[in-house]
Every structure is written in C-alpha cells, then in structure tokens.
Design a protein around this motif. Structure first.
Motif, short mmCIF file in Angstrom:
data_model
loop_
_atom_site.label_atom_id
_atom_site.label_comp_id
_atom_site.label_asym_id
_atom_site.label_seq_id
_atom_site.Cartn_x
_atom_site.Cartn_y
_atom_site.Cartn_z
N GLU A 117 -0.22 5.85 8.91
CA GLU A 117 0.01 7.09 9.63
C GLU A 117 1.49 7.22 10.02
N LYS A 118 2.07 6.14 10.53
CA LYS A 118 3.49 6.16 10.88
C LYS A 118 4.37 6.33 9.65
N GLY A 119 3.87 5.88 8.50
CA GLY A 119 4.62 6.01 7.24
C GLY A 119 4.47 7.39 6.61
N GLY A 120 3.77 8.29 7.29
CA GLY A 120 3.64 9.66 6.80
C GLY A 120 2.47 9.89 5.86
N VAL A 121 1.58 8.93 5.74
CA VAL A 121 0.42 9.07 4.86
C VAL A 121 -0.69 9.78 5.63
N ARG A 122 -1.26 10.79 5.00
CA ARG A 122 -2.36 11.54 5.63
C ARG A 122 -3.64 10.73 5.53
N LEU A 123 -4.26 10.49 6.69
CA LEU A 123 -5.52 9.75 6.72
C LEU A 123 -6.68 10.72 6.68
N ILE A 133 0.84 -1.20 0.00
CA ILE A 133 0.00 0.00 0.00
C ILE A 133 0.87 1.25 0.00
N LEU A 134 1.93 1.25 0.80
CA LEU A 134 2.83 2.40 0.84
C LEU A 134 3.50 2.64 -0.51
N LYS A 135 3.85 1.57 -1.22
CA LYS A 135 4.44 1.70 -2.57
C LYS A 135 3.45 2.33 -3.54
N VAL A 136 2.19 1.92 -3.47
CA VAL A 136 1.16 2.49 -4.35
C VAL A 136 0.96 3.97 -4.04
N VAL A 137 0.87 4.30 -2.76
CA VAL A 137 0.68 5.69 -2.34
C VAL A 137 1.82 6.55 -2.87
N GLU A 138 3.04 6.06 -2.74
CA GLU A 138 4.20 6.82 -3.21
C GLU A 138 4.24 6.87 -4.74
N GLY A 139 4.03 5.75 -5.39
CA GLY A 139 4.11 5.68 -6.85
C GLY A 139 3.05 6.49 -7.57
#
Length: 76
Positions: free
Chosen positions: A35-41, A6-12
């Motif tokens: 949230e810990k990975g810096g993604v805004r919820l 999921i983090l890869k998709v968010v970044e990509g």
C-alpha cells in the motif's frame, strides 16, 4: 518472498491491483508495504485490517457501527 521482490513483479508485469491474504505478521507487513508502495489492494484496506489488531481501534470501530460488545480489559 520479500516485499522488494513483489514490488518488482507488480511493476514489471504492470499489475493493476493485488489481493493479500491478511493473516499473520507477514501478510500484514507485506500489505502495508504494498500500500505504501502505491499498489492498489483489492478487498480490505490495510488500515481497517490493522485496526482489528489494535484493541483501542477495534473498540472505536465497534462504536462507529453501533455493535453491542462485551468490552473488557486486555493484557499488555
């Protein structure tokens, strides 16, 4: 789907925010990891949702907003 995926998709895809369905263990774990990975919820923030799972934190919130409650004992 794993958190790392999921983090890869968010970044990509350069996603600005995500909505997480909080309900069950997977949603809670993914929400915390995002949230810990810096993604805004979008919507509810993790600490409040997590607090509803913790009886002590729930009672603190109930007191904070001055709600009448039927405090009782809980099993451990």
């Amino acid at each position: 789907m794993r958190l790392e995926d999921i983090l890869k998709v968010v970044e990509g895809e350069e996603i600005d925010f995500v909505m997480v369905e909080f309900g069950g263990e997977r949603g809670m774990n993914v929400g915390e990891g995002l949230e810990k990975g810096g993604v805004r919820l979008l919507g509810r923030w993790f600490e409040r949702v997590d607090g509803l799972e913790d009886g002590d934190l729930l009672y603190e919130l109930v007191d904070e907003v001055n709600l009448a409650d039927g405090k009782g004992d809980r099993g451990d």
